[in-house]
Design a protein around this motif. Structure first.
Motif, PDB file in Angstrom:
ATOM      1  N   ALA A  88     -15.504  -3.376   0.455  1.00  0.00           N
ATOM      2  CA  ALA A  88     -14.222  -3.781  -0.099  1.00  0.00           C
ATOM      3  C   ALA A  88     -14.458  -4.562  -1.387  1.00  0.00           C
ATOM      4  N   THR A  89     -13.663  -4.291  -2.427  1.00  0.00           N
ATOM      5  CA  THR A  89     -13.886  -4.963  -3.709  1.00  0.00           C
ATOM      6  C   THR A  89     -12.767  -5.933  -4.066  1.00  0.00           C
ATOM      7  N   ASP A  90     -11.564  -5.653  -3.645  1.00  0.00           N
ATOM      8  CA  ASP A  90     -10.454  -6.594  -3.807  1.00  0.00           C
ATOM      9  C   ASP A  90      -9.459  -6.296  -2.701  1.00  0.00           C
ATOM     10  N   LEU A  91      -8.444  -7.116  -2.633  1.00  0.00           N
ATOM     11  CA  LEU A  91      -7.522  -7.040  -1.500  1.00  0.00           C
ATOM     12  C   LEU A  91      -6.927  -5.644  -1.266  1.00  0.00           C
ATOM     13  N   ARG A  92      -6.258  -5.116  -2.283  1.00  0.00           N
ATOM     14  CA  ARG A  92      -5.551  -3.843  -2.071  1.00  0.00           C
ATOM     15  C   ARG A  92      -6.520  -2.670  -1.972  1.00  0.00           C
ATOM     16  N   ALA A  93      -7.643  -2.750  -2.694  1.00  0.00           N
ATOM     17  CA  ALA A  93      -8.670  -1.704  -2.595  1.00  0.00           C
ATOM     18  C   ALA A  93      -9.228  -1.678  -1.178  1.00  0.00           C
ATOM     19  N   SER A  94      -9.363  -2.861  -0.567  1.00  0.00           N
ATOM     20  CA  SER A  94      -9.874  -2.925   0.802  1.00  0.00           C
ATOM     21  C   SER A  94      -8.961  -2.163   1.741  1.00  0.00           C
ATOM     22  N   MET A  95      -7.663  -2.333   1.535  1.00  0.00           N
ATOM     23  CA  MET A  95      -6.712  -1.659   2.420  1.00  0.00           C
ATOM     24  C   MET A  95      -6.783  -0.150   2.219  1.00  0.00           C
ATOM     25  N   SER A  96      -7.122   0.292   1.013  1.00  0.00           N
ATOM     26  CA  SER A  96      -7.225   1.739   0.799  1.00  0.00           C
ATOM     27  C   SER A  96      -8.380   2.305   1.634  1.00  0.00           C
ATOM     28  N   LEU A  97      -9.432   1.503   1.804  1.00  0.00           N
ATOM     29  CA  LEU A  97     -10.573   1.976   2.605  1.00  0.00           C
ATOM     30  C   LEU A  97     -10.183   2.044   4.084  1.00  0.00           C
ATOM     31  N   ILE A  98      -9.370   1.095   4.514  1.00  0.00           N
ATOM     32  CA  ILE A  98      -8.896   1.109   5.914  1.00  0.00           C
ATOM     33  C   ILE A  98      -8.047   2.357   6.145  1.00  0.00           C
ATOM     34  N   ILE A  99      -7.162   2.642   5.194  1.00  0.00           N
ATOM     35  CA  ILE A  99      -6.279   3.803   5.332  1.00  0.00           C
ATOM     36  C   ILE A  99      -7.112   5.083   5.385  1.00  0.00           C
ATOM     37  N   ALA A 100      -8.088   5.178   4.491  1.00  0.00           N
ATOM     38  CA  ALA A 100      -8.952   6.361   4.495  1.00  0.00           C
ATOM     39  C   ALA A 100      -9.692   6.460   5.826  1.00  0.00           C
ATOM     40  N   ALA A 101     -10.187   5.313   6.312  1.00  0.00           N
ATOM     41  CA  ALA A 101     -10.984   5.307   7.546  1.00  0.00           C
ATOM     42  C   ALA A 101     -10.161   5.747   8.756  1.00  0.00           C
ATOM     43  N   LEU A 102      -8.877   5.379   8.766  1.00  0.00           N
ATOM     44  CA  LEU A 102      -8.023   5.718   9.916  1.00  0.00           C
ATOM     45  C   LEU A 102      -7.848   7.233  10.061  1.00  0.00           C
ATOM     46  N   GLY A 103      -7.909   7.930   8.919  1.00  0.00           N
ATOM     47  CA  GLY A 103      -7.739   9.384   8.980  1.00  0.00           C
ATOM     48  C   GLY A 103      -9.060  10.133   9.003  1.00  0.00           C
ATOM     49  N   ALA A 104     -10.174   9.396   8.842  1.00  0.00           N
ATOM     50  CA  ALA A 104     -11.469  10.076   8.689  1.00  0.00           C
ATOM     51  C   ALA A 104     -12.090  10.433  10.033  1.00  0.00           C
ATOM     52  N   GLU A 105     -13.072  11.334   9.940  1.00  0.00           N
ATOM     53  CA  GLU A 105     -13.820  11.720  11.132  1.00  0.00           C
ATOM     54  C   GLU A 105     -14.984  10.736  11.297  1.00  0.00           C
ATOM     55  N   GLY A 106     -15.137  10.188  12.482  1.00  0.00           N
ATOM     56  CA  GLY A 106     -16.278   9.301  12.736  1.00  0.00           C
ATOM     57  C   GLY A 106     -16.020   7.854  12.341  1.00  0.00           C
ATOM     58  N   GLN A 107     -17.101   7.094  12.276  1.00  0.00           N
ATOM     59  CA  GLN A 107     -16.971   5.638  12.076  1.00  0.00           C
ATOM     60  C   GLN A 107     -17.146   5.205  10.613  1.00  0.00           C
ATOM     61  N   THR A 108     -16.240   4.338  10.194  1.00  0.00           N
ATOM     62  CA  THR A 108     -16.372   3.705   8.881  1.00  0.00           C
ATOM     63  C   THR A 108     -16.611   2.225   9.112  1.00  0.00           C
ATOM     64  N   MET A 109     -17.559   1.687   8.381  1.00  0.00           N
ATOM     65  CA  MET A 109     -17.809   0.245   8.463  1.00  0.00           C
ATOM     66  C   MET A 109     -17.396  -0.354   7.128  1.00  0.00           C
ATOM     67  N   VAL A 110     -16.318  -1.170   7.152  1.00  0.00           N
ATOM     68  CA  VAL A 110     -15.837  -1.780   5.899  1.00  0.00           C
ATOM     69  C   VAL A 110     -16.455  -3.177   5.765  1.00  0.00           C
ATOM     70  N   ASN A 111     -17.268  -3.333   4.734  1.00  0.00           N
ATOM     71  CA  ASN A 111     -17.924  -4.626   4.481  1.00  0.00           C
ATOM     72  C   ASN A 111     -17.031  -5.515   3.624  1.00  0.00           C
ATOM     73  N   ARG A 112     -17.308  -6.811   3.661  1.00  0.00           N
ATOM     74  CA  ARG A 112     -16.594  -7.812   2.855  1.00  0.00           C
ATOM     75  C   ARG A 112     -15.108  -7.881   3.176  1.00  0.00           C
ATOM     76  N   VAL A 113     -14.767  -7.993   4.433  1.00  0.00           N
ATOM     77  CA  VAL A 113     -13.357  -7.960   4.806  1.00  0.00           C
ATOM     78  C   VAL A 113     -12.613  -9.249   4.476  1.00  0.00           C
ATOM     79  N   TYR A 114     -13.325 -10.242   3.941  1.00  0.00           N
ATOM     80  CA  TYR A 114     -12.608 -11.478   3.585  1.00  0.00           C
ATOM     81  C   TYR A 114     -11.499 -11.186   2.577  1.00  0.00           C
ATOM     82  N   HIS A 115     -11.661 -10.122   1.802  1.00  0.00           N
ATOM     83  CA  HIS A 115     -10.588  -9.739   0.877  1.00  0.00           C
ATOM     84  C   HIS A 115      -9.299  -9.433   1.647  1.00  0.00           C
TER      85      HIS A 115
END
Ligand code: EPZ
Length: 419
Positions: free
Chosen positions: A368-395
């Motif tokens: 994650a690089t900033d707040l809203r970009a972090s959420m884009s990774l979560i959204i992508a991960a929810l629809g993706a196949e398999g596991q996504t590990m999002v680092n730096r969630v303090y954003h």
């Protein structure tokens, strides 16, 4: 540092309570410095950014209590007019204490907020406007040192381009100024209207909020009131786009879709359907795969820059090619390479990202690089196949209240991993 582990591919069903708007709450909190009476804010999200500003306000002398989304702020006496570097550098909205301190105490020393990941983000418009209102401003060792010993005066402020923060800052300063302030080319965001509503309830005389021309007639003093923060339109859009990526149907309780502005028809065109209900809004997908749509971010009522990264994520698996143009911040495509790690096909050229939709993304470790970009990774991960590990969630903790709890309650497989 905490991480979020998400196993994608599960549609979302259930109810998501939409919190109060972070970007409104922060400016309303700054307004507490304008009165020696108590300001009670309801529907305040419990976020790292809110806690950070609270520390700053406490340091200026505001007494506070924060329980069940109700924040009580009482700045009976201002004990310090200095906003130190450590409390301002981490969050730009802290800079908005300058105007209220100057208006009430005639002086303030506030650290410059500095740049941030999404762009340089200067404060020149804020400082020019306060200078036009009679403040004497010097910059010294990273601090703005401002004085207005005889108070601020009303002025005509014509912004060269739209700035949400500068519009709010002028409002926060002008309410206690001597005479009339006219802002032209003002920001029209719903958060501006929320701030005006609260200040007017406190006794201010502001008209035109929500339009490009705002008029403020200064008053001698403001009183304490109780004000309810409006729902977070960016969080609303985020959960809607989570449905776009993962499928399913969510009720976004307390949400107001009219606050989405031009983003609403775009999301509908991309394949989401919205229905107003007694609780808020019901959102569901009308297609197996979203349809590619072009967007360009604009000041409100245009499509919010804060939704751009999440929209890019939704477009990553859309049917077709989408062009996403960012016109507000110069460096707001940092999510593109991270989404690329998950298989997204995104090429960025200047202000525009071209997103060629793929059928499915694959989970990957991402950052994650900033707040809203972090959420884009979560959204992508929810629809993706398999596991996504999002680092730096303090954003994410800065701007999305109880994120993993809200998603897990709707069937997402999401877990916080502490190291
Ligand atoms: C607010 O930032 C929001 N932050 C941002 O949300 C949001 O992206 C932005 O408005 C635009 O909607 C808060 O409300 C706390 P601007 P703000 O002044 O007020 C330039 C989030 O993720 N500019 O409207 O700082 C600036 O660099 C955050 O919640 C100057 O050049 O935004 C930008 O390019 C990120 N000089 C443009 O104007 C100035 O003095 C618009 O910025 C002021 C701004």
């Amino acid at each position: 540092m905490d991480k979020l582990a998400i196993i994608g591919g599960r549609p979302l069903y259930g109810i998501v309570p939409i919190s109060g708007a972070k970007n409104s709450a922060l400016k309303l909190m700054a307004a507490s410095l304008l009165t020696d009476e108590e300001l009670v804010l309801e529907n305040v999200p419990r976020l790292a950014d809110v806690d950070m500003l609270l520390r700053l306000l406490n340091q200026h002398g505001a007494q506070s209590s924060f329980e069940d989304a109700t924040l009580r702020l009482h700045a009976k006496d201002i004990i310090s007019t200095v906003a130190p570097y450590d409390l301002v550098r981490k969050m730009r909205a802290s800079f908005n204490v300058l105007g209220p301190l100057l208006a009430r105490e005639g002086k303030a020393k506030v650290s410059l907020p500095g740049g941030c990941a999404i762009g340089a983000r200067p404060v020149d418009l804020h400082l020019k406007a306060l200078t036009a209102m009679g403040a004497k401003i010097d910059l010294d060792e990273g601090y703005v040192i401002a004085e207005a010993p005889d108070g601020l005066q009303g002025a005509d402020i014509a912004f060269p381009f739209v700035s949400v923060g500068a519009t709010e800052h002028v409002m926060l300063a002008a309410v206690l100024a001597d005479g009339e302030t006219k802002i032209s080319n003002a920001a029209c965001e719903p958060e501006i209207v929320d701030l005006a509503d609260c200040l007017n309830a406190m006794g201010a005389k502001i008209s035109g909020a929500g339009t490009a021309s705002i008029n403020i007639v200064g008053v001698d003093r403001l009183a304490g009131v109780t004000h309810r923060v409006l729902p977070d339109r960016i969080e609303t859009g985020a959960y809607a786009m989570a449905v776009g990526a993962a499928g399913g149907e969510l009720t976004l309780a307390n949400a107001d879709i009219d606050l989405l502005g031009a983003a609403l028809p775009v999301l509908e065109k991309a394949g989401l359907s919205f229905e107003k209900t007694n609780e808020g809004v019901r959102v569901k997908t009308t297609r197996d795969r979203s349809l590619a749509v072009d967007i360009e971010t604009k000041p409100y009522p245009g499509i919010a820059t804060d939704l751009q990264a999440m929209f890019t994520a939704m477009m990553a698996t859309a049917d077709g090619v989408s062009h996403v143009k960012e016109t507000i911040f110069e460096n707001r495509f940092m999510h593109a390479p991270e989404l690329g790690r998950m298989g997204a096909k995104i090429s960025v050229d200047g202000q525009t990202a071209t997103v060629t939709g793929v059928a499915r993304l694959k989970g990957a470790p991402v950052m994650a690089t900033d707040l809203r970009a972090s959420m884009s990774l979560i959204i992508a991960a929810l629809g993706a196949e398999g596991q996504t590990m999002v680092n730096r969630v303090y954003h994410l903790d800065r701007g999305f209240e109880r994120l993993e709890e809200k998603l897990a309650e709707c069937g997402a497989l999401i877990e916080r991993v502490s190291e």
